[in-house]
Design a protein around this motif. Structure first.
Motif, PDB file in Angstrom:
ATOM      1  N   GLY A   1       7.731 -18.006  33.107  1.00  0.00           N
ATOM      2  CA  GLY A   1       7.093 -18.250  31.818  1.00  0.00           C
ATOM      3  C   GLY A   1       6.867 -17.019  30.981  1.00  0.00           C
ATOM      4  N   TYR A   2       7.527 -15.923  31.344  1.00  0.00           N
ATOM      5  CA  TYR A   2       7.381 -14.662  30.619  1.00  0.00           C
ATOM      6  C   TYR A   2       8.767 -14.187  30.175  1.00  0.00           C
ATOM      7  N   SER A   3       8.816 -13.004  29.554  1.00  0.00           N
ATOM      8  CA  SER A   3      10.100 -12.401  29.221  1.00  0.00           C
ATOM      9  C   SER A   3       9.947 -10.892  29.227  1.00  0.00           C
ATOM     10  N   LEU A   4      11.033 -10.190  29.452  1.00  0.00           N
ATOM     11  CA  LEU A   4      11.002  -8.733  29.474  1.00  0.00           C
ATOM     12  C   LEU A   4      10.581  -8.186  28.109  1.00  0.00           C
ATOM     13  N   GLY A   5      11.179  -8.741  27.029  1.00  0.00           N
ATOM     14  CA  GLY A   5      10.812  -8.301  25.693  1.00  0.00           C
ATOM     15  C   GLY A   5       9.367  -8.611  25.348  1.00  0.00           C
ATOM     16  N   GLY A   6       8.884  -9.768  25.795  1.00  0.00           N
ATOM     17  CA  GLY A   6       7.502 -10.137  25.543  1.00  0.00           C
ATOM     18  C   GLY A   6       6.519  -9.226  26.250  1.00  0.00           C
ATOM     19  N   LEU A   7       6.813  -8.876  27.508  1.00  0.00           N
ATOM     20  CA  LEU A   7       5.929  -7.971  28.236  1.00  0.00           C
ATOM     21  C   LEU A   7       5.958  -6.572  27.644  1.00  0.00           C
ATOM     22  N   MET A   8       7.122  -6.161  27.118  1.00  0.00           N
ATOM     23  CA  MET A   8       7.183  -4.856  26.485  1.00  0.00           C
ATOM     24  C   MET A   8       6.277  -4.823  25.253  1.00  0.00           C
ATOM     25  N   LEU A   9       6.307  -5.890  24.448  1.00  0.00           N
ATOM     26  CA  LEU A   9       5.431  -5.956  23.283  1.00  0.00           C
ATOM     27  C   LEU A   9       3.970  -5.967  23.720  1.00  0.00           C
ATOM     28  N   HIS A  10       3.652  -6.739  24.744  1.00  0.00           N
ATOM     29  CA  HIS A  10       2.281  -6.756  25.265  1.00  0.00           C
ATOM     30  C   HIS A  10       1.832  -5.360  25.672  1.00  0.00           C
ATOM     31  N   ASP A  11       2.684  -4.664  26.413  1.00  0.00           N
ATOM     32  CA  ASP A  11       2.309  -3.336  26.908  1.00  0.00           C
ATOM     33  C   ASP A  11       2.121  -2.350  25.760  1.00  0.00           C
ATOM     34  N   ASP A  12       2.962  -2.460  24.723  1.00  0.00           N
ATOM     35  CA  ASP A  12       2.809  -1.587  23.563  1.00  0.00           C
ATOM     36  C   ASP A  12       1.509  -1.895  22.814  1.00  0.00           C
ATOM     37  N   MET A  13       1.139  -3.166  22.762  1.00  0.00           N
ATOM     38  CA  MET A  13      -0.120  -3.540  22.119  1.00  0.00           C
ATOM     39  C   MET A  13      -1.308  -3.005  22.914  1.00  0.00           C
ATOM     40  N   ARG A  14      -1.199  -3.015  24.225  1.00  0.00           N
ATOM     41  CA  ARG A  14      -2.279  -2.469  25.062  1.00  0.00           C
ATOM     42  C   ARG A  14      -2.389  -0.953  24.890  1.00  0.00           C
ATOM     43  N   ALA A  15      -1.257  -0.272  24.792  1.00  0.00           N
ATOM     44  CA  ALA A  15      -1.289   1.173  24.561  1.00  0.00           C
ATOM     45  C   ALA A  15      -1.934   1.476  23.210  1.00  0.00           C
ATOM     46  N   LEU A  16      -1.622   0.669  22.205  1.00  0.00           N
ATOM     47  CA  LEU A  16      -2.234   0.829  20.892  1.00  0.00           C
ATOM     48  C   LEU A  16      -3.742   0.600  20.971  1.00  0.00           C
ATOM     49  N   ASP A  17      -4.153  -0.429  21.684  1.00  0.00           N
ATOM     50  CA  ASP A  17      -5.582  -0.694  21.861  1.00  0.00           C
ATOM     51  C   ASP A  17      -6.276   0.494  22.526  1.00  0.00           C
TER      52      ASP A  17
END
Length: 377
Positions: free
Chosen positions: A208-224
């Protein structure tokens, strides 16, 4: 008997003809032109018939929906594990919890003096080179000589021998650079291989996930994380990337208003241009930059336009074989129309350089000036 015999031959011939039909050519479906002709971007900002503000909300919702499931939220915490003092700034190696499931190792560069400082999230490239990630933008320390040589060679090849993070730290920015999933200290067991991208993404899709989706999530967490730091001015946070890092930069700017200005070098085009004239799909490397279903809703420049009216810089090379000039031009035209419609044309900077897939020093100086201008430095 003769008639039955002829019927059998006919069926065999038809079966052979059907089984021998090509379904794929140069890693593309043979009917790709028909698929592109049928494309109707539901959230094309110039055709969807809704206000710019309503479009921006719908576009961001569609982007995050396409990114799919994100890991469970957890409070952000980080710790410094090592520090090296350099000319005018300190480089800290840090570890933080990108999710409740796993931690990420990153470099945090902090200028000397009193803050708050402007912040810069730097996003590294792909290059099918996985042994280093954050080290493509920060000269590493406390690692093997082989890793330092690897980083030096990569930076010479694509960044004109300049470690970008160090340049920005010297200029007074707090800079955060983390490894993307599959790179650097987040590689697959035994080291990431080219085919690992496809295999991992297949497993993620089933979950239920994707590599591109997790990359965006991780970038959003780094921004946070960057925005949460007391020495960072939350109203002056930029993101910058080259190649895949450029894609990540405007994608992150589209997903979060915490980014106040975006600079993206060597990643922009319309989708149709990337697939036109039998251009070959990049295969495994595409998986890092795919959000399932998004292509039926918005094109690449539509997503980048979600940054509007915030400052956005896009550079592409006339000699860059990865991005056809006609596709980049089409994308630039879309972005120009959106920014004009918003009355923010002064915040959009787009240029072609007489350059290949490369981030040279002159471009780097121009990008630095872009951030200085919009952050009033």
């Amino acid at each position: 008997m003769t008639k039955n015999y002829l019927i059998i031959i006919l069926y065999v011939f038809m079966a052979f003809a059907l089984s021998s039909q090509e379904v794929s050519k140069r890693n593309l479906p043979v009917y790709v032109d028909s698929m592109m002709a049928d494309s109707r971007y539901r959230l094309d900002p110039l055709k969807c018939g809704i206000s710019l503000e309503d479009w921006k909300k719908a576009g961001r919702d569609a982007l995050l929906e396409a990114a799919g499931n994100f890991p469970p939220e957890t409070p952000l915490e980080y710790k410094i594990t090592a520090t090296e003092r350099r000319d005018g700034y300190a480089v800290h190696k840090i570890e933080y919890n990108v999710s409740s499931w796993t931690n990420v190792v990153a470099y945090l560069l902090v200028p000397e003096g009193d803050g708050p400082f402007p912040g810069m999230l730097m996003l590294h490239d792909h290059g099918a080179h996985f042994s280093i990630g954050k080290e493509k933008m920060v000269r590493p320390f406390g690692v093997s000589e082989e890793t330092v040589e690897d980083a030096d060679k990569w930076v010479a090849t694509y960044y004109d021998s300049v470690y970008l993070a160090g340049s920005y730290a010297k200029a007074g920015f707090v800079v955060l650079v983390a490894d993307a999933l599959l790179w650097g200290e987040r590689q697959a067991q035994g080291g990431t291989k080219y085919e690992t991208q496809q295999a991992l993404n297949g497993a993620l899709l089933q979950l239920g996930y994707s590599l591109g989706g997790l990359m965006l999530h991780d970038d959003m967490r780094a921004l946070d994380l960057l925005a949460s730091m007391p020495m960072v001015d939350k109203e002056r946070i930029g993101c910058l990337g080259f190649s895949m890092g450029a894609y990540r930069a405007w994608m992150l700017g589209a997903a979060s208003d915490k980014v106040k200005a975006v600079a993206a070098v060597c990643w922009m085009s319309t989708c149709h241009a990337l697939f036109s004239n039998g251009r070959k799909s990049k295969g495994g490397s595409d998986y890092s930059m795919l959000l399932p279903g998004l292509g039926k809703v918005m094109d690449y420049p539509h997503v980048a336009a979600l940054v509007c009216p915030r400052p956005l810089l896009l550079y592409n090379g006339k000699k860059d074989k990865l991005f056809p000039i006609e596709g980049v031009t089409e994308a630039y035209n879309v972005l120009s129309e959106v920014y004009n419609k918003a009355g923010a044309s002064e915040c959009l900077k787009m240029e072609f350089w007489d350059e290949k897939h490369f981030f040279n020093r002159q471009q780097q100086d121009a990008v630095m000036e872009f951030f200085h201008t919009h952050f009033n430095l």
